[in-house]
Design a protein around this motif. Structure first.
Motif, mmCIF file in Angstrom:
data_model
loop_
_atom_site.group_PDB
_atom_site.id
_atom_site.type_symbol
_atom_site.label_atom_id
_atom_site.label_comp_id
_atom_site.label_asym_id
_atom_site.label_seq_id
_atom_site.Cartn_x
_atom_site.Cartn_y
_atom_site.Cartn_z
ATOM 1 N N TYR A 48 1.168 -0.979 0.174
ATOM 2 C CA TYR A 48 -0.703 -0.308 -0.043
ATOM 3 C C TYR A 48 0.923 1.414 -0.094
ATOM 4 O O TYR A 48 1.194 2.091 0.754
ATOM 5 C CB TYR A 48 -0.928 0.502 1.263
ATOM 6 C CG TYR A 48 -1.785 0.493 1.728
ATOM 7 C CD1 TYR A 48 -3.058 0.096 0.394
ATOM 8 C CD2 TYR A 48 -2.510 1.862 1.690
ATOM 9 C CE1 TYR A 48 -4.742 0.511 0.349
ATOM 10 C CE2 TYR A 48 -3.535 2.106 1.829
ATOM 11 C CZ TYR A 48 -4.351 1.296 0.735
ATOM 12 O OH TYR A 48 -6.084 2.038 1.038
ATOM 13 N N SER A 50 4.171 4.875 -1.150
ATOM 14 C CA SER A 50 3.761 6.567 -1.006
ATOM 15 C C SER A 50 3.358 6.485 -2.661
ATOM 16 O O SER A 50 2.122 7.833 -2.353
ATOM 17 C CB SER A 50 3.736 6.280 -0.440
ATOM 18 O OG SER A 50 4.289 6.628 0.673
ATOM 19 N N TRP A 53 -0.208 6.826 -3.282
ATOM 20 C CA TRP A 53 -1.533 7.318 -3.123
ATOM 21 C C TRP A 53 -1.614 8.925 -3.296
ATOM 22 O O TRP A 53 -1.777 10.055 -2.592
ATOM 23 C CB TRP A 53 -1.697 7.538 -1.878
ATOM 24 C CG TRP A 53 -2.230 5.812 -1.379
ATOM 25 C CD1 TRP A 53 -1.482 4.434 -1.061
ATOM 26 C CD2 TRP A 53 -3.195 5.074 -1.862
ATOM 27 N NE1 TRP A 53 -2.345 3.410 -1.242
ATOM 28 C CE2 TRP A 53 -3.559 3.437 -1.452
ATOM 29 C CE3 TRP A 53 -4.695 6.139 -2.903
ATOM 30 C CZ2 TRP A 53 -4.469 3.466 -1.842
ATOM 31 C CZ3 TRP A 53 -6.043 4.998 -2.965
ATOM 32 C CH2 TRP A 53 -5.974 4.279 -2.418
ATOM 33 N N THR A 440 0.097 7.732 2.032
ATOM 34 C CA THR A 440 -0.475 6.681 2.631
ATOM 35 C C THR A 440 -0.618 6.792 3.808
ATOM 36 O O THR A 440 -2.159 6.383 4.203
ATOM 37 C CB THR A 440 0.878 5.241 2.583
ATOM 38 O OG1 THR A 440 1.659 5.262 1.371
ATOM 39 C CG2 THR A 440 0.024 3.977 2.763
#
Length: 527
Positions: A48, A50, A53, A440
């Motif tokens: 997930y 950085s 995002w 994130t």
């Protein structure tokens, strides 16, 4: 191109194993799907992360939330990556699974365009050097050559060290580079100006993903002049018209962006984010202050070094091929991509993605030509290619394992626990500060930043390297204006960001630890 029944002389491309996955359409499509799935596995399971995002946060703020790009949310990239993420946000929302389906669709498009390019350039290149022997048979089956090259591209292009999560400027940019080259080759074949205009449009859009991608458009511009010069006997007017047709879409796209930001009164913010900060960033990169991690260099070298070695083999045919437009484009684009990495001064492996089509074409052309080398060199190069395939797949697989069992998994667990704490102690409209790289944590906590800056890295670079942009001041002012109660600190980068002493002193003066989740601390305002 060699047809399905043509007999070829013995060689590694005519081995039973190679023919099983390339000669017949069904076997090729099965192999293609399997290679795509196995190569992209780590990208589908990417952490997930950085960068994904950051682009999504800024794009959603602009397109979905109606903010002003670079004013209400900021990152140092031209607008196209945020436009694509804003569209993705509008269509798919925050669902990471849907995002990865979206990005996979673009990867499929990219692979299809590469297949068109390989089919266009490889047979002609081989025709110049792979002459029929005494029996009248060529050494290399053209269908097999193209399909092997497509399989190699699908493999390398989808490995996670080159894709990251799939959401980056290079991932979109490579599509436009392929369109640029295909359109120009179509123009060269037909002489129709609409193909040249399409090449210019592809270059014009490409530039607004990342400014230094213009180097690829520059290569096409130089070739246009060179080949137009050859036909000057037909009149200078024709060459001038061609140059104008190519340049006009590039200029019009640029004027469109200039007009948009000028009309909103945000031109200075747009210019700084798109170009000014990146120029300053390059000075830091060359000083070794951005990506000194030796692991990045090794990871990039795992493909770059073998590619450069095989480029030497590619150049062995310069005398026979130098008049070939295909040979010129592949070689020049390959070099342009590697010059681009050198100019940036950082060695992130995903920088290779935008030049991956030409890296693979160079590597596979060289491998198809190993029969012209001494036996010892043939063995060395084939063994080297096998090692390159294995090493790069191992690097990609390591990232996948790291996401589920390594440091990335631990970091995600700690940040999720901290995000749940923030969610329980704040309202959705409250602002928080994630003093870490990227966006994130803002996504996990579903909270917004107190200023337009969402990554601690740009604050650090501005302060530490003396850019003089005052980013820290803006963040601190936003903290005060929004009465920010909670701050998240990540232990992974804690020591690095403490060197931004202005922000570190501010946080120490006004915040104290209230909760801890592994390497993640949550601070609460105390004064």
């Amino acid at each position: 191109m060699t047809d399905e029944t043509t007999t070829v002389r013995p060689g590694w491309t005519s081995s039973r194993a190679v023919l099983a996955v390339t000669k017949h359409p069904l076997g090729f499509w099965i192999a293609l799907i399997v290679v795509f799935a196995l190569a992209r596995l780590a990208t589908w399971g990417y952490p997930y992360d950085s960068d994904h995002w950051i682009f999504y946060y800024v794009g959603r703020d602009w397109i979905v939330d109606g903010g002003d790009l670079y004013v209400t949310a900021w990152d140092h990239k031209p607008p196209m990556i945020f436009l694509m993420n804003g569209i993705m946000a509008a269509l798919l929302g925050d669902n990471i699974v849907l995002h990865r389906i979206w990005l996979t669709a673009f990867a499929v498009l990219d692979c299809w365009l590469f297949a068109l390019l390989a089919k266009r350039v490889l047979p002609g290149l081989l025709d110049r050097v792979d002459h029929a022997g005494a029996g009248g048979s060529p050494r290399i089956d053209r269908v097999v050559a193209v399909r092997l090259t497509v399989l190699a591209y699908v493999f390398f292009r989808n490995l996670s060290q080159f894709t990251d999560s799939g959401n980056n400027t290079e991932g979109y940019g490579v599509i436009l580079v392929l369109l640029l080259v295909l359109a120009y080759l179509k123009f060269a074949d037909t002489g129709r100006l609409r193909w040249l205009a399409l090449a210019g449009l592809a270059c014009g859009v490409l530039f607004w993903f990342k400014g230094n991608f213009l180097i690829f458009g520059g290569i096409i511009g130089v070739l246009l002049l060179i080949h137009g010069w050859k036909t000057r006997g037909r009149g200078w007017g024709r060459l001038i018209l061609q140059v104008l047709v190519y340049i006009a879409p590039i200029v019009l796209v640029a004027l469109g962006w200039f007009a948009y930001f000028a009309a909103r009164g945000t031109f200075d913010d747009f210019w700084l984010a798109s170009f000014g900060f990146s120029a300053l960033y390059a000075t830091s990169a060359w000083a070794g202050k951005v990506s000194a991690n030796i692991l990045l260099i090794v990871t990039t070298a795992a493909l770059m070094v073998p590619a450069l070695i095989l480029f030497v083999v590619y150049l062995r045919d310069l005398k026979a091929q130098w008049r070939s437009l295909s040979y010129q484009i592949v070689g020049a684009m390959f070099l342009a991509g590697y010059v681009l990495i050198g100019l940036v001064g950082s060695f992130y492996p995903y920088y290779l993605l935008v030049t991956m089509p030409f890296t693979v074409l160079v590597m596979m052309y060289a491998m198809l030509r190993v029969s012209s080398l001494a036996k010892a060199w043939r063995v060395i190069l084939i063994a080297g290619l096998i090692f390159t395939l294995a090493a790069n797949y191992a690097i990609s697989t390591r990232q996948l394992l790291n996401n589920y069992t390594g440091a990335a998994a631990v970091d995600a667990r700690d940040k999720m626990a901290a995000a749940e704490y923030i969610d329980a102690h704040t309202e959705p409209t409250d602002r928080i500060l994630s003093y870490d790289y990227g966006a994130t944590f803002y996504q996990l906590a579903d909270r917004r930043a107190p200023s337009r800056f969402i990554s601690a890295s740009v604050l650090l670079l501005d302060f530490r390297d003396g850019y003089g942009l005052g980013f820290n001041d803006e963040v601190i002012a936003g903290m005060e204006d929004h009465d920010v109660r909670y701050v998240m600190l990540s232990g992974v980068n804690r020591e690095l960001y403490e060197t931004n002493t202005q922000m570190n002193d501010y946080l120490n003066a006004h915040y104290a630890p209230v909760a801890n989740f592994g390497d993640v601390d949550v601070l609460e305002r105390v004064g």
